[in-house]
Design an enzyme around this catalytic site. Structure first.
Site, PDB file in Angstrom:
ATOM      1  CE  LYS A  57      -3.674   2.653   0.979  1.00  0.00           C
ATOM      2  NZ  LYS A  57      -4.413   2.471   2.236  1.00  0.00           N
ATOM      3  CB  VAL A  58       2.719   2.999  -2.297  1.00  0.00           C
ATOM      4  CG1 VAL A  58       3.619   1.825  -1.965  1.00  0.00           C
ATOM      5  CG2 VAL A  58       2.038   2.798  -3.656  1.00  0.00           C
ATOM      6  CB  SER A  59       1.716   8.021  -1.550  1.00  0.00           C
ATOM      7  OG  SER A  59       1.835   8.099  -0.162  1.00  0.00           O
ATOM      8  CB  THR A 109      -1.318  11.287  -2.270  1.00  0.00           C
ATOM      9  OG1 THR A 109      -0.942  10.032  -2.819  1.00  0.00           O
ATOM     10  CG2 THR A 109      -2.283  11.983  -3.213  1.00  0.00           C
ATOM     11  CB  ALA A 110      -0.723  14.164   2.312  1.00  0.00           C
ATOM     12  CG  HIS A 153      -4.204   8.094   8.066  1.00  0.00           C
ATOM     13  ND1 HIS A 153      -4.638   7.610   6.867  1.00  0.00           N
ATOM     14  CD2 HIS A 153      -2.881   7.772   8.140  1.00  0.00           C
ATOM     15  CE1 HIS A 153      -3.646   7.013   6.242  1.00  0.00           C
ATOM     16  NE2 HIS A 153      -2.573   7.108   6.981  1.00  0.00           N
TER      17      HIS A 153
END
EC number: 4.1.99.29
Length: 282
Positions: A57-59, A109-110, A153
């Protein structure tokens, strides 16, 4: 495909543990076994860049650097609306020009959404950018170790407890300018596994999501055991926000959102260009 368990890494956050609970616990018939590593997004992004592990699980923001080796799976990830990263500070309305900002990963991504926003919203640009685990950011802002923090989150539900103020919502900015959902977290798997195995992995991820929805209580102890200092209520809010129809299947709208993010970023010189075919699922 061998019987050897696939090495996978995802975060201990409720959305990931909720999504992968059934698969990780052998509740998805025919799915390959998993050898699970829990790691924050900055760690999994680095794993992907180094080619470690089979599934991660990645950006979405890290995809330009890893798509030669990894394929984007069409399910299991995190996209949505009203769920974007927030910029927080101790005082309302402060200018970020020249200020120190904490971010959860320089390939997240943030942070990419933040850079796209700051290009027009912060005249002169921010000052230093400090990478730290996402759960350390709000205390660092509260304690004056940094001037502002970019949070993800469950922080959108809890930041008031730290006496912090929201300066901007990266999701609101993204949605207002593109009309698309926010592409946050992606599930990727090594292309070397082969197309039949990749399709099997996608089927397993989708089945795990559906199992979680059909019996949400089954995953509760797993979710809460790995949630970091989080109440059951906040964990439920977290899951409701980040696990949605795009988690079950990206669909054309989800893929358009991913392409648009990476195209905007490449046009701004923030990431390498990504050929459209690189996002296609085998």
């Amino acid at each position: 495909m061998t019987d050897t368990a696939l090495r996978i890494a995802y975060s201990p956050c409720p959305n990931d543990t909720f999504v992968f609970h059934a698969w990780a616990h052998g509740l998805v018939p025919g799915a390959p076994a998993l050898d699970v590593t829990f790691a924050d997004i900055d760690v999994t992004n680095g794993m992907a860049e180094r080619g470690e592990l089979d599934v991660l699980k990645v950006s979405y923001a890290v995809l330009p650097w890893v798509l030669d080796e990894y394929a984007l799976l069409p399910c299991g990830g995190a996209l949505g609306r009203g769920c974007g990263p927030l910029v927080l500070a101790r005082e309302p309305g402060v200018s970020l020009t020249g200020r120190t900002v904490a971010v959860p990963s320089d390939r997240s991504t943030a942070y990419l959404l933040f850079r796209l926003w700051a290009a027009t919203a912060v005249p002169g640009g921010v000052g230093d950018v400090v990478v730290m685990p996402f759960h350390e950011i709000m205390p660092a802002v509260r304690d004056g170790k940094v001037d502002a923090g970019l949070v993800i989150h469950e922080a959108r539900f809890t930041y008031q407890r730290y006496g912090l103020h929201r300066l901007a919502d990266m999701g609101e900015h993204w949605e207002s300018t593109t009309g698309l959902p926010i592409p946050l977290g992606a599930i990727i798997a090594k292309r070397s596994l082969g197309a039949p195995t990749l399709r099997r992995l996608a089927d397993a991820a989708r089945a795990s999501v559906r199992h979680a929805w059909a019996d949400p209580e089954a995953s509760r102890s797993y979710v809460l055991a790995h949630a970091q200092e989080m109440s059951p209520t906040v964990a439920d809010q977290h899951i409701a926000l980040y696990v949605n129809d795009f988690t079950e299947d990206l669909g054309e709208e989800g893929r358009t959102a991913a392409r648009t993010l990476l195209t905007h970023a490449a046009n701004g010189g923030l990431v390498p260009p990504v050929p459209p075919a690189a996002l296609a699922f085998p």
